[in-house]
Design a protein around this motif. Structure first.
Motif, PDB file in Angstrom:
ATOM      1  N   PHE A  98      40.828  27.808  18.016  1.00 49.44           N
ATOM      2  CA  PHE A  98      40.098  26.539  18.053  1.00 49.44           C
ATOM      3  C   PHE A  98      38.939  26.609  19.044  1.00 49.44           C
ATOM      4  O   PHE A  98      37.796  26.251  18.718  1.00 49.44           O
ATOM      5  CB  PHE A  98      41.074  25.411  18.422  1.00 49.44           C
ATOM      6  CG  PHE A  98      40.421  24.083  18.643  1.00 49.44           C
ATOM      7  CD1 PHE A  98      39.712  23.461  17.634  1.00 49.44           C
ATOM      8  CD2 PHE A  98      40.513  23.448  19.872  1.00 49.44           C
ATOM      9  CE1 PHE A  98      39.095  22.229  17.849  1.00 49.44           C
ATOM     10  CE2 PHE A  98      39.902  22.226  20.091  1.00 49.44           C
ATOM     11  CZ  PHE A  98      39.192  21.615  19.067  1.00 49.44           C
TER      12      PHE A  98
ATOM     13  N   ALA B 221      36.210  28.804  17.747  1.00 49.49           N
ATOM     14  CA  ALA B 221      35.424  28.128  16.692  1.00 49.49           C
ATOM     15  C   ALA B 221      34.450  27.142  17.327  1.00 49.49           C
ATOM     16  O   ALA B 221      33.276  27.044  16.933  1.00 49.49           O
ATOM     17  CB  ALA B 221      36.357  27.414  15.720  1.00 49.49           C
ATOM     18  N   ALA B 222      34.932  26.406  18.342  1.00 43.82           N
ATOM     19  CA  ALA B 222      34.069  25.431  19.017  1.00 43.82           C
ATOM     20  C   ALA B 222      32.930  26.141  19.753  1.00 43.82           C
ATOM     21  O   ALA B 222      31.765  25.738  19.675  1.00 43.82           O
ATOM     22  CB  ALA B 222      34.905  24.612  19.991  1.00 43.82           C
TER      23      ALA B 222
ATOM     24  N   SER C  83      30.369  27.272  17.347  1.00 43.39           N
ATOM     25  CA  SER C  83      29.570  26.151  16.824  1.00 43.39           C
ATOM     26  C   SER C  83      28.540  25.696  17.845  1.00 43.39           C
ATOM     27  O   SER C  83      27.404  25.384  17.497  1.00 43.39           O
ATOM     28  CB  SER C  83      30.476  24.967  16.479  1.00 43.39           C
ATOM     29  OG  SER C  83      31.346  25.310  15.440  1.00 43.39           O
ATOM     30  N   LEU C  84      28.938  25.635  19.097  1.00 44.11           N
ATOM     31  CA  LEU C  84      28.025  25.144  20.131  1.00 44.11           C
ATOM     32  C   LEU C  84      26.982  26.188  20.509  1.00 44.11           C
ATOM     33  O   LEU C  84      25.876  25.844  20.933  1.00 44.11           O
ATOM     34  CB  LEU C  84      28.822  24.733  21.382  1.00 44.11           C
ATOM     35  CG  LEU C  84      29.722  23.504  21.199  1.00 44.11           C
ATOM     36  CD1 LEU C  84      30.633  23.329  22.406  1.00 44.11           C
ATOM     37  CD2 LEU C  84      28.883  22.253  20.982  1.00 44.11           C
TER      38      LEU C  84
END
Lengths: 243, 389
Positions: free
Chosen positions: A99, A102-103, A106-107
């Motif tokens: 998780f 993935a974050a 994305s950022l």
């Protein structure tokens, strides 16, 4: 980074929960919001972050001059906002590391390799006194209240937002855990220069931090601003006599 | 079978249009080669309309005309159980016999690929203390309208262990109509995993019986549906003897206008002192038009120390969980994908065969991402395959 909240009104299912709140927070500043239960603190936090159930019926929320009230939560996060949840969701089957990775992807805030990322998670977890095996488990699944709060702080440290909204990072924690969480918040601000809005009911966590401003919220509005003397006043008089 | 006596299940049932003619189908050799090249792996057994390729020493294959008489005398289904069993028992052209001797360790991978209707039978016998890992992958050579109809019989000897994992990734237009029956003897363990991804219509009935003391059944089924896919999944677990354990975990994630019935039925016999029985059904609706009927049921004859529970929950995708993920910068589509992957992983984590688990994960995550089925994701299974041999 600057967050400007101007006369914001928030509704949930037609019920007004925030009634004209103003607040400006800049990088490096620590703002504390205190107030009685149900006064709108968490609603304000979720409204700023863009929860779809919390409608901004009027007013504006700007990040560095850009209106964000119509942006989805992920876009707000990309602009630098972060919300530490009062009651983080449990997602069984979604590993914390997956998780977070993935974050992080994305950022796109750092160019760390996966190994560097893993090392940072390990180091930060150790600082937070989180059991090592915990980060290998599903997100918040079966965690104690204290462990959930620490994992939220861990996420903030890894994702490095410009302004973090911390919704009761101290509730449900024992005295040692409050100190550890506070020290990590302080270190995070020092390392990143981020601004923080900290929502709390208790003065204990503030013993370890140096707030720039205290805001007292009641009936969906900020009714008083000041320094740490406000905390002592509230402790002595309560919220009933605070306005 | 429960369907025959359970009014709830009778009312909630989708009847297949059983084909009259089986047909011969086109050659699928090219498709077999393409799939094996794509996966960089070679299946032990390949079942097609035109014949069976077999390269595994524990497997024997027969055309129905050549099958020896004892094969039929040993069978535990004869068509009287159910309409699906009757259809397959009477219409099969192929019988695949898997015999694992005492103490032996067998690993078998099977690809089933057909371009015309194909009922067939897989008869498995695991002798005492043997171990079997059987993986079956169902796929299509073309999107023609056809049925694949497998019938499985498992007879597990004392203290044997069998893992059975099947993935249906057949193309749109196809239907899977299948029947499974298992007898699990004393101290034996059956780990059965059904992964339903492909086919426009799937109807599967399974009956798993813990017939020996201290035998164990772990059955998992996961449905990921999209578009207009329909699923009617009926699984029966039966604790017949003392200190047996039987658990059924069913999950469904549906998008589009997909429809699924999960009918998990548990029975505990009066003799089954100290038995444990669990039926759990969970569903996630990804769209307003998708529909899940979770219908767990139980019949418990009183006995000392029996623990029996059933539970069902179906809900739209959790808005708060999505918001949580999006608040970390992950967009809506990726958040949904992560959420579904997390849900699916609970069901796939029980599969010990890494090839089956990885292939299932790739297919289901791709399905959750784009709703398509019947195609292979671009993955190489070479390393996992080698490690598993």
């Amino acid at each position: 980074m600057k967050l400007e909240i101007d006369d914001v009104h928030i509704e949930i299912g037609g019920n007004k929960v925030v009634n004209g709140t103003n607040l400006d927070v800049s990088s490096g500043e620590l703002h504390v919001i205190m107030g009685p239960n149900g006064c709108g603190k968490s609603s304000l936090a979720k409204g700023i972050m863009g929860h779809p159930d919390y409608k901004i019926s009027s007013g504006s929320i700007k990040v560095d001059g850009k209106e964000i009230k119509d942006l989805p939560a992920n876009e707000r996060a990309k602009l630098g906002l972060f919300l530490q949840f009062q009651e983080p969701v449990e997602i069984e089957g979604l590993g914390i590391l997956n998780f977070l990775n993935a974050a992080r992807n994305s950022l796109n805030r750092d160019n760390k390799s996966v190994r560097e990322f893993m090392n940072e998670v390990k180091e930060r977890s150790s600082q937070l006194k989180l059991k090592e095996e915990l980060v290998g488990r599903s997100l918040n699944s079966g965690f104690s209240g204290g462990e959930k709060k620490k994992v939220e702080v861990l996420q903030m440290q890894i994702l490095k937002p410009g302004i973090a909204i911390l919704d009761e990072p101290d509730s449900g924690l024992d005295v040692d855990a409050v100190r550890i969480v506070a020290e990590n918040i302080k270190q995070f601000m020092k390392e990143t220069g981020a601004g923080v809005i900290l929502i709390t009911h208790y003065s204990r966590i503030l013993e370890y931090l140096e707030p720039d401003q205290i805001h007292i919220m009641k009936n969906g509005r900020i009714i008083m601003d000041g320094g740490t003397e406000l905390v002592r006043k509230i402790e002595k008089e309560g919220y009933e006599n605070g306005d | 079978m429960p369907d025959e006596s359970n009014e709830l299940y009778k009312r909630n049932s989708i009847k297949p249009d059983y084909p009259d003619e089986l047909g011969n189908g086109d050659s699928v050799e090219g498709a077999v080669t393409d799939i094996e090249n794509s996966l960089e792996s070679r299946f032990d057994v390949v079942v097609t309309n035109n014949g069976i390729r077999n390269g595994n020493r524990f497997v024997k294959t027969y055309s129905i005309e050549d099958a020896p008489d004892e094969l039929f005398s040993d069978k535990i289904t004869d068509g009287s159980e159910d309409r699906i069993s009757a259809y397959i028992n009477s219409g099969s052209r192929h019988i695949i016999r898997i015999m694992v001797p005492d103490n032996a360790d067998a690993r078998i991978s099977m690809m089933v690929i057909n371009s015309a209707h194909m009922p067939f039978q897989v008869l498995v016998e695991c002798k005492a203390r043997s171990r079997l890992s059987l993986f079956e992958y169902y796929c299509s050579a073309a999107s023609d309208k056809h049925y694949v109809s497998p019938l499985h019989e498992f007879v597990l000897g004392n203290d044997s262990t069998a893992e059975f994992s099947m993935i249906n990734n057949k193309a749109e237009g196809s239907s899977m109509v299948g029947f499974s029956k298992a007898y699990v003897s004393q101290g034996a363990c059956l780990n059965a995993n059904h992964i339903y991804d492909g086919s426009s219509f799937t109807k599967m009935k399974s009956e798993f019986s813990a017939l020996g003391e201290k035998s164990r059944i772990d059955a998992r089924e996961i449905v990921v549906g999209s578009a207009d896919q329909k699923f009617d999944i009926n699984t029966f677990i039966f604790n017949e003897k003392p200190n047996t354990y039987a658990r059924l975990e069913s999950g469904a994630v549906l998008d589009g206008r997909a429809f699924c019935m999960l009918k998990g039925y548990a029975k505990v016999a009066k003799l089954a002192k100290g038995a444990t029985s669990r039926v759990e059904e969970h569903g996630i609706l990804m769209s307003e038009s998708a529909h899940i009927d979770a219908l767990p049921d139980m019949a418990i004859d009183y006995s000392d120390g029996v623990s029996a529970t059933h539970a069902a929950a179906t809900a739209p995708i959790d808005k708060d969980a999505l918001f949580y993920m999006m608040s970390r910068g992950i967009d809506s589509k990726e958040s949904r994908k992560l959420f579904v992957s997390a849900f699916i992983s609970k069901y796939l984590s029980g599969i010990n065969n890494p090839f089956a688990r990885e292939l299932a994960t790739s297919l289901l995550v791709a399905k959750a991402d784009n709703g398509t089925f019947g195609e292979l994701p671009e993955i190489s299974m070479k390393d996992i395959w080698s490690a598993n041999r």
